[in-house]
Enzyme design. Structure first.
Site, PDB file in Angstrom:
ATOM      1  N   ASP A 120      39.872  29.406  30.464  1.00  0.00           N
ATOM      2  CA  ASP A 120      40.566  30.667  30.623  1.00  0.00           C
ATOM      3  C   ASP A 120      39.416  31.333  31.999  1.00  0.00           C
ATOM      4  OD1 ASP A 120      41.391  34.028  29.202  1.00  0.00           O
ATOM      5  OD2 ASP A 120      41.558  33.163  31.400  1.00  0.00           O
ATOM      6  N   SER A 121      39.851  31.716  33.224  1.00  0.00           N
ATOM      7  CA  SER A 121      39.163  32.261  34.120  1.00  0.00           C
ATOM      8  C   SER A 121      38.662  33.569  33.595  1.00  0.00           C
ATOM      9  CB  SER A 121      39.854  32.299  35.373  1.00  0.00           C
ATOM     10  OG  SER A 121      40.876  33.056  35.331  1.00  0.00           O
ATOM     11  N   GLY A 122      39.126  34.189  32.604  1.00  0.00           N
ATOM     12  CA  GLY A 122      38.691  35.533  32.179  1.00  0.00           C
ATOM     13  C   GLY A 122      39.594  36.685  32.663  1.00  0.00           C
TER      14      GLY A 122
END
Length: 73
Positions: free
Chosen positions: A63-65
């Site tokens: 996940d990129s955040g």
């Protein structure tokens, strides 16, 4: 292969490398299409030549955040 050495490209045309996620995971030997092996006929040097485009897409492993958004939701 333990104690092996690199082969020249196309030196072993019947060998295949099965790959997943950009890396080798299993070797294979192509055994079909060589005709009748019990005759005195010479084996063909090329079974079939095919020009195709192969596309390898990247895979997201994390996940990129940021928030997950699908169709505006």
């Amino acid at each position: 292969i333990v104690g092996g050495r690199p082969a020249r490209p196309h030196a072993w045309p019947f060998m295949a490398s099965l790959q997943r996620r950009g890396g080798h995971f299993c070797g294979a030997t192509l055994i079909m299409g060589w005709g009748q092996l019990g005759t005195n006929r010479p084996l063909p040097s090329v079974l079939q030549e095919l020009n195709v485009t192969v596309v390898t897409a990247g895979i997201c492993f994390g996940d990129s955040g940021g928030p997950l958004v699908c169709n505006g939701l």
